[in-house]
Design a protein around this motif. Structure first.
Motif, short mmCIF file in Angstrom:
data_model
loop_
_atom_site.label_atom_id
_atom_site.label_comp_id
_atom_site.label_asym_id
_atom_site.label_seq_id
_atom_site.Cartn_x
_atom_site.Cartn_y
_atom_site.Cartn_z
N ASP A 214 0.85 -1.26 0.07
CA ASP A 214 -0.04 -0.11 -0.06
C ASP A 214 0.82 1.21 -0.07
OD1 ASP A 214 -2.12 -1.69 0.20
OD2 ASP A 214 -2.47 -1.90 2.49
N ALA A 215 1.99 1.31 -0.42
CA ALA A 215 3.10 2.41 -0.25
C ALA A 215 3.79 2.57 -1.62
CB ALA A 215 4.11 2.32 0.68
N CYS A 216 4.32 3.60 -1.90
CA CYS A 216 5.06 3.79 -2.98
C CYS A 216 6.30 3.18 -2.98
CB CYS A 216 5.37 5.33 -3.25
SG CYS A 216 6.73 5.81 -4.60
N GLY A 217 6.77 2.40 -4.11
CA GLY A 217 8.08 1.74 -3.84
C GLY A 217 9.32 2.53 -3.98
N GLY A 218 9.03 3.58 -4.18
CA GLY A 218 10.15 4.88 -4.16
C GLY A 218 10.68 5.38 -3.11
N CYS A 219 9.68 6.14 -2.45
CA CYS A 219 9.69 7.10 -1.42
C CYS A 219 9.03 6.38 0.00
CB CYS A 219 8.96 8.33 -1.58
SG CYS A 219 7.27 8.42 -1.87
N PHE A 220 7.89 5.19 -0.36
CA PHE A 220 7.61 4.42 0.74
C PHE A 220 6.23 5.25 1.40
CE2 PHE A 220 12.12 2.81 0.09
CZ PHE A 220 11.83 1.76 -0.08
N ASN A 221 5.88 6.27 0.96
CA ASN A 221 4.74 6.94 1.46
C ASN A 221 3.48 6.22 1.07
OD1 ASN A 221 5.67 9.39 2.75
ND2 ASN A 221 6.99 9.84 0.76
N LYS A 222 2.50 6.26 1.97
CA LYS A 222 1.36 5.50 1.83
C LYS A 222 0.44 6.08 0.64
CE LYS A 222 1.40 2.40 5.14
NZ LYS A 222 0.95 0.85 4.74
N ILE A 223 -0.07 5.09 -0.05
CA ILE A 223 -0.92 5.59 -1.18
C ILE A 223 -2.50 5.25 -0.74
CG2 ILE A 223 -1.74 5.14 -3.65
CD1 ILE A 223 1.38 4.23 -3.90
N PRO A 225 -6.16 4.30 -0.69
CA PRO A 225 -7.13 2.96 -1.59
C PRO A 225 -7.56 3.51 -3.01
CG PRO A 225 -7.56 3.17 0.79
CD PRO A 225 -6.89 4.42 0.54
N GLN A 226 -8.29 4.64 -3.01
CA GLN A 226 -8.85 4.85 -4.24
C GLN A 226 -7.78 5.24 -5.45
OE1 GLN A 226 -12.27 5.08 -5.33
NE2 GLN A 226 -11.03 5.25 -7.11
N ARG A 227 -6.77 5.81 -4.97
CA ARG A 227 -5.69 6.04 -6.15
C ARG A 227 -4.80 4.56 -6.20
NH1 ARG A 227 -3.50 10.44 -7.52
NH2 ARG A 227 -1.29 10.63 -8.22
N GLN A 228 -4.98 3.64 -5.43
CA GLN A 228 -4.55 2.33 -5.78
C GLN A 228 -5.37 1.65 -6.62
OE1 GLN A 228 -2.99 -0.36 -2.54
NE2 GLN A 228 -2.98 1.50 -1.26
N LEU A 229 -6.58 1.94 -6.70
CA LEU A 229 -7.40 1.18 -7.56
C LEU A 229 -7.28 1.83 -8.77
CD1 LEU A 229 -11.00 1.41 -5.53
CD2 LEU A 229 -9.87 -0.70 -6.29
N ASP A 230 -7.19 3.04 -9.15
CA ASP A 230 -7.06 3.93 -10.30
C ASP A 230 -5.55 3.09 -10.98
OD1 ASP A 230 -9.23 5.52 -9.83
OD2 ASP A 230 -7.92 7.28 -9.08
N ILE A 231 -4.52 3.07 -10.19
CA ILE A 231 -3.49 2.40 -10.65
C ILE A 231 -3.76 1.13 -11.25
CG2 ILE A 231 -0.97 1.52 -9.96
CD1 ILE A 231 -1.17 3.75 -7.55
N ARG A 232 -4.62 0.32 -10.45
CA ARG A 232 -4.74 -1.22 -10.90
C ARG A 232 -5.47 -1.14 -12.16
NH1 ARG A 232 -4.99 -2.30 -5.03
NH2 ARG A 232 -7.35 -2.02 -5.40
N SER A 233 -6.23 -0.14 -12.17
CA SER A 233 -6.88 -0.07 -13.46
C SER A 233 -6.41 0.33 -14.74
CB SER A 233 -8.24 0.89 -13.28
OG SER A 233 -7.55 2.37 -13.49
N ARG A 234 -5.26 0.56 -14.69
CA ARG A 234 -4.12 0.87 -15.72
C ARG A 234 -4.89 1.59 -16.86
NH1 ARG A 234 -2.20 -5.63 -16.16
NH2 ARG A 234 -1.55 -5.54 -13.83
N LYS A 235 -5.53 2.68 -16.56
CA LYS A 235 -6.41 3.70 -17.37
C LYS A 235 -5.70 4.78 -17.73
CE LYS A 235 -9.68 0.52 -17.93
NZ LYS A 235 -9.92 -0.14 -19.15
N LYS A 236 -4.62 5.20 -16.81
CA LYS A 236 -3.85 6.52 -17.10
C LYS A 236 -2.56 6.23 -16.32
CE LYS A 236 -6.50 8.61 -13.51
NZ LYS A 236 -7.14 9.94 -12.98
N ILE A 237 -1.69 7.23 -16.60
CA ILE A 237 -0.15 6.86 -16.18
C ILE A 237 -0.37 7.81 -14.79
CG2 ILE A 237 2.15 7.69 -16.27
CD1 ILE A 237 1.22 5.72 -18.24
N ILE A 238 -0.18 7.24 -13.57
CA ILE A 238 -0.26 8.00 -12.36
C ILE A 238 0.81 8.01 -11.65
CG2 ILE A 238 -1.38 7.67 -10.02
CD1 ILE A 238 -3.56 6.35 -11.33
N VAL A 239 1.31 9.21 -11.00
CA VAL A 239 2.77 9.34 -10.41
C VAL A 239 2.55 9.57 -8.96
CG1 VAL A 239 3.74 10.51 -12.61
CG2 VAL A 239 2.67 12.03 -10.73
N CYS A 240 3.29 9.13 -8.25
CA CYS A 240 3.47 9.46 -6.75
C CYS A 240 3.37 10.87 -6.32
CB CYS A 240 4.61 8.82 -6.01
SG CYS A 240 4.87 9.17 -4.44
N GLU A 241 2.57 11.44 -5.50
CA GLU A 241 2.32 12.74 -5.36
C GLU A 241 3.57 13.17 -4.34
OE1 GLU A 241 -1.05 11.40 -1.80
OE2 GLU A 241 -1.48 13.08 -3.37
#
Length: 261
Positions: A214-223, A225-241
């Motif tokens: 549940d965290a960014c594999g680069g900076c380890f900040n928590k992501i 749940p809704q943003r994780q769903l967006d990432i799993r949908s693979r509908k757009k390029i999402i970057v860590c905030e």
């Protein structure tokens, strides 16, 4: 999917977001492997460069000292010639004193002899000074020569060490670079430029990371749940905030990682 331009070069067209993400993650994996090879070389390339610069500086310093020594040797030779000329003049004036007609001529010759004697003393003093300078500079030159020999020895060892590593990893690096170029062809230029910019600014060279626990594999900040769903949908390029890295879901990264094994 990709198409060919008139000159035969692959270009990215009508590629889905999911395909873009997969290509970016594959590219990141390849570039990370190249980074490992460069890390294996460590600081050796910089150490070789620093040694080459130091040797160049030492050689320049030695050249200047050699030129100064030549100038001093020439000055001593000139002073010796000066002494020889003065001695000849003293001999000549003393002979002339034996044939003078009056005291005024004798005194005049005596003054000339005295002047030439002072010239000899001054020349001898200068010779002593120059000889002392030469002695000092020869010590510096000898130290420089020894240091140059030491640094050349160090440079040879460092170069041999670096060449061995390069030789051992050359084939692997060439294959990875070739693979990297192939993957880049299926990524649109705008996205590729962004990827390279993020990679350049990232301390560990990671521009694309997966979601881990549940965290960014680069900076380890928590992501969230809704943003994780967006990432799993693979509908757009999402970057860590937080760190700006491109995020992919764990299933996508695991799938590509497993295929690489």
């Amino acid at each position: 999917m990709t198409t060919k331009t008139k000159n035969g070069t692959d270009t990215a067209t009508d590629i889905t977001i999911e395909e873009k993400l997969k290509a970016l993650y594959r590219l990141q994996r390849i570039d990370s492997e190249i980074d490992k090879i460069k890390t294996l070389r460590g600081e050796l390339p910089l150490e070789v460069e620093d040694l080459e610069d130091e040797i160049e500086g030492l050689l320049t310093r030695k050249k200047i000292i050699d030129e100064e020594l030549a100038t001093l040797e020439k000055a001593i030779s000139g002073r010796k010639n000066q002494i020889a000329d003065a001695q000849q003049l003293i001999k000549k004036y003393k002979e002339q004193q034996n044939n003078v007609r009056n005291n005024r001529e004798y005194d005049s010759l005596s003054k000339e002899i005295e002047f030439q004697t002072l010239e000899i003393e001054l020349a001898e003093k200068k010779i002593k000074e120059h000889t002392f300078e030469i002695k000092e500079k020869k010590v510096i030159e000898d130290d420089s020569r020894k240091l140059i020999e030491e640094r050349n020895h160090d440079l040879e060892n460092k170069k041999n060490e670096l060449n061995e590593i390069i030789e051992d990893t050359k084939k692997e690096e060439e294959d990875l670079l070739k693979e990297s170029k192939q993957v880049e062809k299926v990524i649109e230029q705008r996205l590729l430029t962004a990827y390279k910019r993020i990679r350049k600014n990232a301390r560990n060279g990671l521009a694309v990371v997966s979601v881990q626990r549940d965290a960014c594999g680069g900076c380890f900040n928590k992501i969230p749940p809704q943003r994780q769903l967006d990432i799993r949908s693979r509908k757009k390029i999402i970057v860590c905030e937080y760190c700006g890295r491109i995020l992919v879901d764990k299933e996508l990264s695991d799938d590509i990682d497993n295929k690489k094994k």
